[in-house]
Design a protein around this motif. Structure first.
Motif, PDB file in Angstrom:
ATOM      1  N   TYR A   1      -8.041  10.698  -3.149  1.00 26.39           N
ATOM      2  CA  TYR A   1      -7.513  11.078  -4.263  1.00 26.39           C
ATOM      3  C   TYR A   1      -6.538  12.410  -4.068  1.00 26.39           C
ATOM      4  CZ  TYR A   1      -7.279  13.952  -8.679  1.00 26.39           C
ATOM      5  OH  TYR A   1      -6.996  14.640  -9.586  1.00 26.39           O
ATOM      6  N   MET A   2      -7.291  13.154  -3.085  1.00 27.86           N
ATOM      7  CA  MET A   2      -6.371  14.570  -3.172  1.00 27.86           C
ATOM      8  C   MET A   2      -5.189  14.265  -2.244  1.00 27.86           C
ATOM      9  SD  MET A   2      -7.888  16.888  -4.668  1.00 27.86           S
ATOM     10  CE  MET A   2      -7.076  18.034  -3.946  1.00 27.86           C
ATOM     11  N   ALA A   3      -5.467  13.327  -1.284  1.00 27.17           N
ATOM     12  CA  ALA A   3      -4.222  12.984  -0.627  1.00 27.17           C
ATOM     13  C   ALA A   3      -3.084  12.280  -1.353  1.00 27.17           C
ATOM     14  CB  ALA A   3      -4.564  11.944   0.488  1.00 27.17           C
ATOM     15  N   ALA A   4      -3.367  11.242  -2.604  1.00 27.26           N
ATOM     16  CA  ALA A   4      -2.583  10.902  -3.232  1.00 27.26           C
ATOM     17  C   ALA A   4      -1.730  11.822  -4.230  1.00 27.26           C
ATOM     18  CB  ALA A   4      -3.157   9.860  -4.218  1.00 27.26           C
ATOM     19  N   CYS A   5      -2.682  12.842  -4.690  1.00 29.84           N
ATOM     20  CA  CYS A   5      -2.219  13.918  -5.592  1.00 29.84           C
ATOM     21  C   CYS A   5      -0.998  14.560  -4.670  1.00 29.84           C
ATOM     22  CB  CYS A   5      -3.072  14.972  -5.992  1.00 29.84           C
ATOM     23  SG  CYS A   5      -4.454  14.457  -7.038  1.00 29.84           S
ATOM     24  N   GLY A   6      -1.201  14.818  -3.469  1.00 25.54           N
ATOM     25  CA  GLY A   6      -0.118  15.508  -2.726  1.00 25.54           C
ATOM     26  C   GLY A   6       1.033  14.739  -2.429  1.00 25.54           C
ATOM     27  N   GLU A   7       1.106  13.469  -2.644  1.00 25.96           N
ATOM     28  CA  GLU A   7       2.407  12.598  -2.542  1.00 25.96           C
ATOM     29  C   GLU A   7       3.287  12.248  -3.862  1.00 25.96           C
ATOM     30  OE1 GLU A   7       1.518   9.328   0.117  1.00 25.96           O
ATOM     31  OE2 GLU A   7      -0.120  10.424   1.117  1.00 25.96           O
ATOM     32  N   GLY A   8       2.844  12.997  -4.821  1.00 26.93           N
ATOM     33  CA  GLY A   8       3.655  12.717  -6.100  1.00 26.93           C
ATOM     34  C   GLY A   8       2.946  11.642  -7.185  1.00 26.93           C
ATOM     35  N   ASP A   9       3.514  11.675  -8.360  1.00 25.69           N
ATOM     36  CA  ASP A   9       3.260  10.766  -9.351  1.00 25.69           C
ATOM     37  C   ASP A   9       2.963   9.309  -8.959  1.00 25.69           C
ATOM     38  OD1 ASP A   9       3.003  13.009 -10.793  1.00 25.69           O
ATOM     39  OD2 ASP A   9       4.551  12.698 -11.892  1.00 25.69           O
ATOM     40  N   ALA A  10       3.952   8.742  -8.251  1.00 23.34           N
ATOM     41  CA  ALA A  10       4.164   7.186  -8.001  1.00 23.34           C
ATOM     42  C   ALA A  10       2.650   7.023  -7.175  1.00 23.34           C
ATOM     43  CB  ALA A  10       5.333   6.911  -7.277  1.00 23.34           C
ATOM     44  N   LYS A  11       2.364   7.844  -6.110  1.00 22.60           N
ATOM     45  CA  LYS A  11       1.321   7.525  -5.207  1.00 22.60           C
ATOM     46  C   LYS A  11      -0.043   7.851  -6.012  1.00 22.60           C
ATOM     47  CE  LYS A  11       0.164   6.155  -1.073  1.00 22.60           C
ATOM     48  NZ  LYS A  11       0.677   5.176  -0.385  1.00 22.60           N
ATOM     49  N   LEU A  12      -0.015   8.555  -6.952  1.00 21.11           N
ATOM     50  CA  LEU A  12      -1.287   8.897  -7.722  1.00 21.11           C
ATOM     51  C   LEU A  12      -1.302   7.784  -8.574  1.00 21.11           C
ATOM     52  CD1 LEU A  12      -3.673  10.747  -8.252  1.00 21.11           C
ATOM     53  CD2 LEU A  12      -2.024  11.949 -10.123  1.00 21.11           C
ATOM     54  N   ASN A  13      -0.307   7.223  -9.164  1.00 19.30           N
ATOM     55  CA  ASN A  13      -0.604   5.956 -10.058  1.00 19.30           C
ATOM     56  C   ASN A  13      -1.069   4.768  -9.376  1.00 19.30           C
ATOM     57  OD1 ASN A  13      -0.102   7.175 -12.427  1.00 19.30           O
ATOM     58  ND2 ASN A  13       2.224   6.820 -12.117  1.00 19.30           N
ATOM     59  N   GLU A  14      -0.370   4.605  -8.094  1.00 12.99           N
ATOM     60  CA  GLU A  14      -0.900   3.623  -7.357  1.00 12.99           C
ATOM     61  C   GLU A  14      -2.545   3.495  -7.059  1.00 12.99           C
ATOM     62  OE1 GLU A  14      -0.185   2.262  -2.571  1.00 12.99           O
ATOM     63  OE2 GLU A  14       1.519   3.101  -3.896  1.00 12.99           O
ATOM     64  N   PHE A  15      -2.862   4.883  -6.823  1.00  9.22           N
ATOM     65  CA  PHE A  15      -4.489   5.230  -6.230  1.00  9.22           C
ATOM     66  C   PHE A  15      -5.217   4.916  -7.645  1.00  9.22           C
ATOM     67  CE2 PHE A  15      -7.896   8.076  -6.911  1.00  9.22           C
ATOM     68  CZ  PHE A  15      -8.649   7.855  -5.720  1.00  9.22           C
ATOM     69  N   TYR A  16      -4.722   5.006  -8.892  1.00  8.36           N
ATOM     70  CA  TYR A  16      -5.589   4.771 -10.122  1.00  8.36           C
ATOM     71  C   TYR A  16      -5.415   3.245 -10.403  1.00  8.36           C
ATOM     72  CZ  TYR A  16      -5.542   9.801 -11.445  1.00  8.36           C
ATOM     73  OH  TYR A  16      -5.498  11.247 -11.647  1.00  8.36           O
ATOM     74  N   GLU A  17      -4.457   2.706  -9.866  1.00 12.84           N
ATOM     75  CA  GLU A  17      -4.508   1.207 -10.122  1.00 12.84           C
ATOM     76  C   GLU A  17      -5.414   0.429  -9.146  1.00 12.84           C
ATOM     77  OE1 GLU A  17      -2.922  -0.223 -12.429  1.00 12.84           O
ATOM     78  OE2 GLU A  17      -2.124   1.454 -13.176  1.00 12.84           O
ATOM     79  N   THR A  18      -5.673   0.761  -8.158  1.00 10.86           N
ATOM     80  CA  THR A  18      -6.643   0.514  -7.094  1.00 10.86           C
ATOM     81  C   THR A  18      -8.136   1.067  -7.151  1.00 10.86           C
ATOM     82  OG1 THR A  18      -5.940   2.088  -5.167  1.00 10.86           O
ATOM     83  CG2 THR A  18      -4.635  -0.276  -5.278  1.00 10.86           C
ATOM     84  N   HIS A  19      -8.087   1.956  -7.904  1.00 14.88           N
ATOM     85  CA  HIS A  19      -9.476   2.784  -8.311  1.00 14.88           C
ATOM     86  C   HIS A  19      -9.583   3.234  -9.415  1.00 14.88           C
ATOM     87  CE1 HIS A  19      -8.467   3.277  -3.840  1.00 14.88           C
ATOM     88  NE2 HIS A  19      -9.574   3.217  -3.671  1.00 14.88           N
TER      89      HIS A  19
END
Length: 527
Positions: A396-414
């Motif tokens: 999660y923290m890694a996704a937060c550091g890579e921008g909204d698109a990556k964070l949304n992708e993380f939420y879709e898979t988790h």
């Protein structure tokens, strides 16, 4: 049609020889032999000797290389009607004593009850012998091939597993004579594929049909049978050879329970073809061959309309590759609350692997109330959610550091993580703690909740929880708590970042490091 009590047999008749059943595919001469021969395709594909071709002469064709035989008609067991079978099994005269004296003596010895008596057998036998009272009849491994004349006004359940019933016209004759019948079990039969003429048959009052191990492979045949039972609520099709499904909404409008476990379905896309059944509450697809579960896409804050009534799902013993991905997909279902799942390679009584699966399922599927038929209590749910919060923290923290698109992708898979953030907050402090310089030994305090006594001890992080319980027992025993044993108390600590969370040390195979304990933490002893 096939003779009832003689061997006036014909093609496509079902027959029994000893313990084996088959269908007649040939009647006629055999080169080099005199007289009439009967060509059989056995239900057991290994029962025969050939495929219908003998010494280069073709007589009939079988589905399997060794499922055919040529036999004399005299070997075929005598047929009977359902009427005759019921009379023989339920109305046959019994000896004066219905209880075996030797068995009664053994029961008295086993129970240390020398004066034990068995009472009520006469009344039970009288009730069973009166066909008007019968609500349930079971006749298995029979030569029944016709209905006969039936008078069963209260019968609700009829089991005719392994019989010589050859076609649906015979089934219709049976059902129409028993207007009270609700459940019919024809498992281990090979009733012929319904013909166009058969489709006009209607079993309107049946609400449960069981066709396990019936050699079914074409889903269109299944739907044809279903259309003959327009009010069907439960349909069992275990241990057939079904590989592909199709849209079934018109044929299974009222179906609530569908059992298609132990078939040959290799893609979950086939299961999705059932997703528009409006009343389906329970679906068993265990012991098939699909390796993943993929549902249509939807936003992580919403759920699907597919399987809109589904509450219970059995996925046990499918070769699922990614369990976390599967649980994330199942969280999309709006009504799923009972799940059965076990990886093919992991026995339920194994150590940490099953526990990890349990934690993932409970932590990721928000509405889950039962896992593998075990109710999930509040403590188990909180523990599972907390473990998933920790497990996915770094990602999660890694996704937060890579921008909204990556964070949304993380939420879709988790899909579960936004809920976990709401409950536990951001895991940044947890990660800072985990990234500290590693130590091998920590000093912790133990507090007896009952009497308030405190004990201090240095312990290795590699120590297992089971060993820690033994250590606590010894410490407590030295301080006048000798009445304790390993089953009489629990250990927990208060989470450093949320004082409302008790983390129980209840996984005896895990090390203390698993629980992220650090110097100065207090472990509470709770009786």
């Amino acid at each position: 049609m096939v003779g009832l009590t003689d061997h006036n047999i014909q093609l496509q008749a079902r027959i029994r020889v000893g313990n084996d059943f088959g269908r007649i595919l040939y009647m006629g001469p055999v080169e080099g032999h005199e007289g009439l021969w009967i060509g059989i395709e056995w239900d057991d594909p290994l029962r025969g000797r050939h495929n219908g071709t003998v010494n280069g002469c073709f007589y009939f064709e079988t589905r399997f290389p060794k499922s055919g035989s040529l036999i004399r008609s005299e070997k075929i067991d005598k047929f009977e009607t359902l009427e005759q079978a019921i009379q023989e099994r339920y109305l046959a005269p019994e000896p004066q004593s219905y209880v075996d004296d030797e068995l009664l003596i053994q029961a008295r010895d086993a129970l240390s009850a020398p004066f034990m008596k068995v009472v009520g057998m006469d009344k039970l036998r009288e009730r069973q012998s009166n066909l008007e009272f019968l609500e349930d009849i079971t006749i298995c491994h029979s030569t029944i091939n016709q209905a006969g004349k039936l008078k069963l006004n209260n019968l609700r359940s009829l089991c005719l597993q392994s019989s010589c019933i050859a076609n649906w016209k015979v089934v219709n004759d049976i059902v129409q004579q028993i207007p009270s019948l609700r459940c019919l079990d024809l498992s281990f039969n090979r009733v012929m594929t319904p013909s166009i003429e058969d489709e006009i048959l209607k079993f309107d009052k049946l609400d449960s049909l069981i066709l396990n191990s019936c050699g079914l492979s074409d889903w269109n045949d299944v739907l044809t049978i279903a259309r003959m039972c327009p009010n069907l609520r439960e349909f069992s099709l275990k241990q057939n050879d079904i590989k592909h499904l199709s849209d079934s909404s018109e044929s299974l409008q009222n179906l609530e329970i569908l059992i298609i476990g132990e078939n040959s379905i290799s893609q979950f896309d086939e299961i999705l073809k059932l997703s528009n059944l409006p009343m389906l509450k329970e679906l068993l697809v265990n012991n098939n061959q699909f390796t993943s579960v993929k549902l249509p896409d939807c936003n992580h804050t919403s759920r699907l309309g597919n399987f809109k009534s589904l509450e219970t799902l059995n996925l046990r013993h499918n070769p699922i590759v990614d369990e976390v991905d599967m649980f994330n997909e199942l969280d999309k279902l709006s009504t799923l609350c009972r799940l059965s799942y076990m990886n093919q390679k992991v026995p339920e009584n194994s150590d940490g692997t099953y526990i990890d699966t349990f934690l993932q399922a409970v932590g990721m599927i928000e509405k889950l109330l039962s896992f593998n038929r075990s109710e999930i209590d509040k403590t188990q749910r909180n523990d599972a959610m907390y473990e998933m919060w920790k497990k996915l923290a770094a990602e999660y923290m890694a996704a937060c550091g890579e921008g909204d698109a990556k964070l949304n992708e993380f939420y879709e898979t988790h899909r579960c993580y936004p809920r976990l953030l709401t409950k536990y907050g951001s895991p940044d402090q947890l990660l800072l703690q985990q990234q500290r310089k590693r130590v091998t030994t920590i000093e912790v305090q133990f507090k007896n909740v009952t009497n308030g006594k405190m004990y201090r001890k240095k312990v290795p992080l590699a120590m297992t929880t089971h060993t820690l319980y033994g250590l606590i027992y010894k410490i407590a025993a030295l301080h006048t708590c000798s009445g304790m044993d390993l089953k009489s108390f629990k250990l927990y600590y208060i989470d450093a970042y949320n004082n409302n969370i008790k983390v129980y040390l209840d996984n005896l195979s895990k090390s203390l490091d698993y629980y992220s304990l650090s110097n100065g933490d207090v472990i509470y002893i709770e009786k």
